[in-house]
Write a protein that holds these residues in place. Structure first.
Motif: not given
Length: 118
Positions: A15, A30, A52-53
């Motif tokens: 990412l 989020e 979820t990041v």
């Protein structure tokens, strides 16, 4: 918004930011990322999973302190050296934590005045 600011490498899963992010505008993101298997590329059933990041943006010292007003005026008695306050100066810095702390200091070193930073 996250899709405009972040990109994920489809193969490695890394990412990355796709543009600079200002902490004063957004300090936390989020969002969901979905991974799929490659079976769909050959016409088979595509299986996927999501996670979820959360990305917290760390503050940099990138803002200049801002005076509450551009001119301060005070008065004091002739020959007074009592240390009593003459005028309250006020400035803020939109950065966070230590980066947002301000310290006042006199530009003139005549020793006629002092500043109390408390």
């Amino acid at each position: 918004l996250a899709s405009q600011l972040f990109q994920v490498n489809r193969v490695s899963g890394l990412l990355e930011t796709s543009q600079p992010i200002d902490r004063e505008t957004h300090e936390r993101f989020e969002f969901f990322v979905t991974v799929t298997d490659r079976n769909g590329a050959t016409g088979g059933t595509v299986l996927s999973s999501s996670a979820t990041v959360v990305v917290n943006i760390v503050d940099l010292n990138d803002n200049t302190p801002v005076w509450q007003t551009v001119k301060y005026t005070g008065t004091t008695d002739y020959n007074d050296n009592s240390g009593k306050p003459i005028v309250a100066l006020s400035a803020t810095d939109p950065d966070k934590g230590i980066n947002g702390s301000v310290i006042f200091q006199l530009a003139d070193s005549s020793n006629l005045f002092t500043i109390n930073n408390n």
